[in-house]
Design a protein around this motif. Structure first.
Motif, PDB file in Angstrom:
ATOM      1  N   UNK A 121       0.859  -1.196   0.000  1.00 46.15           N
ATOM      2  CA  UNK A 121       0.000   0.000   0.000  1.00 46.15           C
ATOM      3  C   UNK A 121       0.885   1.233   0.000  1.00 46.15           C
ATOM      4  N   UNK A 122       0.508   2.251  -0.762  1.00 46.08           N
ATOM      5  CA  UNK A 122       1.250   3.512  -0.775  1.00 46.08           C
ATOM      6  C   UNK A 122       0.833   4.374   0.406  1.00 46.08           C
ATOM      7  N   UNK A 123       1.802   5.062   1.015  1.00 49.62           N
ATOM      8  CA  UNK A 123       1.505   6.079   2.022  1.00 49.62           C
ATOM      9  C   UNK A 123       2.133   7.387   1.567  1.00 49.62           C
ATOM     10  N   UNK A 124       1.514   8.498   1.963  1.00 48.09           N
ATOM     11  CA  UNK A 124       1.958   9.797   1.463  1.00 48.09           C
ATOM     12  C   UNK A 124       1.923  10.842   2.561  1.00 48.09           C
ATOM     13  N   UNK A 125       2.971  11.656   2.636  1.00 46.80           N
ATOM     14  CA  UNK A 125       3.047  12.808   3.517  1.00 46.80           C
ATOM     15  C   UNK A 125       3.034  14.064   2.647  1.00 46.80           C
ATOM     16  N   UNK A 126       1.974  14.833   2.700  1.00 49.03           N
ATOM     17  CA  UNK A 126       1.822  16.023   1.864  1.00 49.03           C
ATOM     18  C   UNK A 126       2.419  17.275   2.499  1.00 49.03           C
ATOM     19  N   UNK A 127       2.962  17.174   3.687  1.00 47.06           N
ATOM     20  CA  UNK A 127       3.487  18.336   4.392  1.00 47.06           C
ATOM     21  C   UNK A 127       4.935  18.614   3.979  1.00 47.06           C
ATOM     22  N   UNK A 128       5.219  19.857   3.646  1.00 49.28           N
ATOM     23  CA  UNK A 128       6.564  20.226   3.201  1.00 49.28           C
ATOM     24  C   UNK A 128       7.496  20.575   4.358  1.00 49.28           C
ATOM     25  N   UNK A 129       6.942  21.009   5.485  1.00 46.49           N
ATOM     26  CA  UNK A 129       7.766  21.476   6.599  1.00 46.49           C
ATOM     27  C   UNK A 129       8.043  20.398   7.637  1.00 46.49           C
ATOM     28  N   UNK A 130       7.382  19.249   7.502  1.00 43.67           N
ATOM     29  CA  UNK A 130       7.552  18.191   8.499  1.00 43.67           C
ATOM     30  C   UNK A 130       7.659  16.827   7.832  1.00 43.67           C
ATOM     31  N   UNK A 131       8.545  15.999   8.371  1.00 46.51           N
ATOM     32  CA  UNK A 131       8.632  14.603   7.995  1.00 46.51           C
ATOM     33  C   UNK A 131       8.100  13.738   9.126  1.00 46.51           C
ATOM     34  N   UNK A 132       8.067  12.441   8.886  1.00 45.79           N
ATOM     35  CA  UNK A 132       7.579  11.482   9.882  1.00 45.79           C
ATOM     36  C   UNK A 132       8.732  10.539  10.205  1.00 45.79           C
ATOM     37  N   UNK A 133       9.267  10.643  11.397  1.00 51.23           N
ATOM     38  CA  UNK A 133      10.406   9.796  11.763  1.00 51.23           C
ATOM     39  C   UNK A 133       9.985   8.357  12.039  1.00 51.23           C
ATOM     40  N   UNK A 134       8.725   8.151  12.433  1.00 48.41           N
ATOM     41  CA  UNK A 134       8.230   6.793  12.669  1.00 48.41           C
ATOM     42  C   UNK A 134       6.713   6.795  12.613  1.00 48.41           C
TER      43      UNK A 134
END
Length: 202
Positions: A83-96
Motif C-alpha cells: 500500500x502507498x503512504x503519502x506525507x503532503x506536508x513540506x515542513x515536516x517529515x515522519x520519523x516513525x
C-alpha cells in the motif's frame, strides 16, 4: 460586652487568616505541575499545550499521512501486502509511523494481521511492503491497512539522504521459482549510513 465581642472578632479573623495561609500553602505544595497536557497556556507555551517546551503548534495544522488502497500478491512461500503512504506536508517529515495490514476471509472475518513501522520524508510518497507466511493466505479475500500516530519532525532535522542506484539486474531464480533483483546502492553523503533498505517495484 463590647470588649468581648471585639476579642471574638479578632480571634475569628486570626483563625480565618491562619486557615487561609495553610490553604494557600497546601495549594502551592500539592497543585499539579504545569505540563503539555493540562489544557492551559503556561510554561512559556505559544498556544495551549504547544510551543515552548511542548510540541510545535504547527503540528496541530498538519495534514494527516494518507494510505492508498492496499493490494496483496501470493507467491510460493509468502503473501505480500502493498500500500502507498503519502506525507503532503513540506515542513515536516515522519520519523516513525506504525502500520498494520489486516486480512479478511469471504465472510469478512479477520484472519490475521501483519504489522510494521516505517517513516516518510517531507512531501514524500512510498510503498509499504509487508510479507506473511503463505500458509495463511489461502482464505484471504480482502485486506485493509491502518496507520498509527505519526511522530512528526521538522524538515531541516529530517533530511532525505542522497543515494545512487546503478547496475540493476532482474533475474529469474528457477530453483526457488522467484524473481531476484540485484544492483548497487551508492552512498553520496559524507557520513556513513548505518542501515539501508531497498524495495523493488514492478
Amino acid at each position: 460586652m463590647v470588649n468581648r465581642t471585639a476579642r471574638q472578632f479578632t480571634y475569628g479573623a486570626g483563625y480565618l487568616a491562619l486557615f487561609g495561609v495553610i490553604g494557600i500553602f497546601l495549594f502551592l505544595v500539592f497543585r499539579a505541575a504545569p505540563s503539555c497536557f493540562d489544557g492551559r497556556q503556561n510554561q512559556r507555551e505559544r498556544g495551549i499545550d504547544c510551543g515552548g517546551p511542548c510540541a510545535d503548534c504547527a503540528i496541530g495544522t498538519l495534514r494527516p499521512v494518507r494510505a492508498g488502497d492496499p493490494a496483496w500478491i501470493k507467491t510460493d512461500s509468502h503473501i505480500v501486502f502493498v500500500a502507498d503512504i503519502e506525507n503532503e506536508n513540506t515542513a515536516y517529515g515522519v520519523s516513525a509511523i506504525e502500520y498494520a495490514f489486516t486480512a479478511f476471509d469471504a465472510a469478512d472475518q479477520e484472519i490475521f494481521t501483519a504489522e510494521g513501522t516505517s517513516f516518510l520524508y517531507p512531501s514524500a510518497k512510498k510503498p509499504l511492503v509487508e510479507a506473511a507466511a503463505r500458509a495463511q493466505s489461502a482464505a484471504v479475500r480482502r485486506v485493509s491497512v491502518t496507520l498509527g500516530q505519526p511522530e512528526w519532525v521538522r524538515a531541516e532535522l529530517f533530511v532525505r539522504p542522497r543515494f545512487g542506484v546503478s547496475a540493476i539486474v532482474v533475474e529469474k531464480d528457477e530453483k526457488r521459482n522467484e524473481t531476484v533483483v540485484r544492483g548497487t546502492i551508492r552512498n553520496e553523503e559524507p557520513e556513513d549510513q548505518s542501515t539501508v533498505s531497498a524495495t523493488a517495484e514492478f
